[in-house]
Write a protein that holds these residues in place. Structure first.
Motif, PDB file in Angstrom:
ATOM      1  N   UNK A 189       0.838  -1.207   0.000  1.00 49.00           N
ATOM      2  CA  UNK A 189       0.000   0.000   0.000  1.00 49.00           C
ATOM      3  C   UNK A 189       0.874   1.258   0.000  1.00 49.00           C
ATOM      4  N   UNK A 190       1.905   1.255   0.835  1.00 54.19           N
ATOM      5  CA  UNK A 190       2.808   2.404   0.914  1.00 54.19           C
ATOM      6  C   UNK A 190       3.513   2.608  -0.422  1.00 54.19           C
ATOM      7  N   UNK A 191       3.967   1.518  -1.016  1.00 52.08           N
ATOM      8  CA  UNK A 191       4.635   1.595  -2.310  1.00 52.08           C
ATOM      9  C   UNK A 191       3.684   2.083  -3.402  1.00 52.08           C
ATOM     10  N   UNK A 192       2.457   1.579  -3.402  1.00 54.44           N
ATOM     11  CA  UNK A 192       1.485   2.000  -4.413  1.00 54.44           C
ATOM     12  C   UNK A 192       1.129   3.480  -4.290  1.00 54.44           C
ATOM     13  N   UNK A 193       1.331   4.051  -3.090  1.00 49.94           N
ATOM     14  CA  UNK A 193       1.077   5.473  -2.885  1.00 49.94           C
ATOM     15  C   UNK A 193       2.257   6.339  -3.333  1.00 49.94           C
ATOM     16  N   UNK A 194       3.356   5.707  -3.788  1.00 51.92           N
ATOM     17  CA  UNK A 194       4.437   6.468  -4.398  1.00 51.92           C
ATOM     18  C   UNK A 194       5.778   6.439  -3.702  1.00 51.92           C
ATOM     19  N   UNK A 195       5.894   5.712  -2.574  1.00 55.56           N
ATOM     20  CA  UNK A 195       7.171   5.629  -1.868  1.00 55.56           C
ATOM     21  C   UNK A 195       7.977   4.440  -2.386  1.00 55.56           C
ATOM     22  N   UNK A 196       9.225   4.678  -2.757  1.00 57.91           N
ATOM     23  CA  UNK A 196      10.102   3.584  -3.184  1.00 57.91           C
ATOM     24  C   UNK A 196      10.464   2.715  -1.977  1.00 57.91           C
ATOM     25  N   UNK A 197      10.636   1.412  -2.218  1.00 61.24           N
ATOM     26  CA  UNK A 197      10.969   0.468  -1.147  1.00 61.24           C
ATOM     27  C   UNK A 197      12.105  -0.435  -1.612  1.00 61.24           C
TER      28      UNK A 197
END
Length: 235
Positions: A189-197
């Motif tokens: 979810x965090x990644x789909x919101x635009x944060x690279x992981x």
């Protein structure tokens, strides 16, 4: 080496060192803004050293590298905190302060990174706890939470400064499979919101369940699944 349009990490011919020993050589890769990649390899293969180099805990002495716009070679000690404000760093062993509440753990980070205004800080703490599904946990002590809940607090802490990049070192290593799955859904979810992981893991089932790009530390090299196909196993 793949060229990212908006790289949040970009290394070229970098030598990853631990003390005087080279653990990875000629490392070249880029991670784009909003991209997700796993980092895998045997214990001692260089995963943690690579992560530490990215967040400037280990110096990059040979090769070129930028992270969140900061050049790693010759990065001054005064600029290291500025770089880390652009990053969220998540550890397997949580590293929570057990003598204070969840909210005070998060407040400690906000104070340390220069946030001003009591109401602004209170709202930011509320926002990140809501994002990780722990809206009612602020007044609890860490020992009152399960392992999965503690890891969610750690993720909330990493999100406080709205990082461009999350670096996660074995974040599900101490969690049972059901809890691991819920934590992975949160990362997605965090990644789909635009944060690279960039996530280091030994759990190859995760990669099967949530397939993404894989970077593998092997025999002193960093192999990239976007360049060459690779057989993944726990060996």
């Amino acid at each position: 080496m793949p060229t990212a349009a908006n790289p949040v990490i970009e290394l070229h011919d970098a030598y990853i060192m631990q003390d005087v020993n080279t653990v990875l050589q000629k490392v070249s890769f880029a991670l784009d803004k909003g991209e997700f990649a796993y980092l895998v390899g045997r214990t001692g293969s260089g995963k943690s050293s690579l992560l530490k180099t990215i967040y400037a805990d280990l110096p990059l002495g040979v090769g070129a590298g930028t992270v969140a716009g900061f050049a790693l070679p010759r990065l001054s000690s005064g600029k290291v905190p500025m770089l880390r404000r652009k990053l969220g760093i998540i550890f397997q062993d949580f590293q929570l302060l057990f003598d204070r509440t969840v909210a005070d753990n998060l407040l400690f980070v906000l104070n340390a990174t220069g946030w001003k205004g009591k109401s602004l800080k209170k709202q930011r703490i509320s926002d990140v706890l809501m994002r990780v599904g722990l809206s009612n946990a602020g007044s609890k002590m860490p020992h009152q939470l399960s392992g999965g809940e503690q890891q969610r607090v750690v993720i909330a802490r990493a999100l406080l400064n709205e990082p461009l990049l999350l670096l996660a070192d074995e974040p599900t290593g101490n969690l049972d499979p059901d809890v691991t799955d819920s934590i992975m859904r949160l990362f997605m979810e965090i990644n789909n919101a635009g944060t690279a992981v960039l996530m280091a893991t030994h759990n190859y089932q995760l990669i099967k369940n949530y397939p993404k790009r894989v970077l593998q530390c092997k025999d002193g090299q960093l192999l990239d699944s976007t360049v060459l196909p690779m057989e993944l196993s726990g060996n």
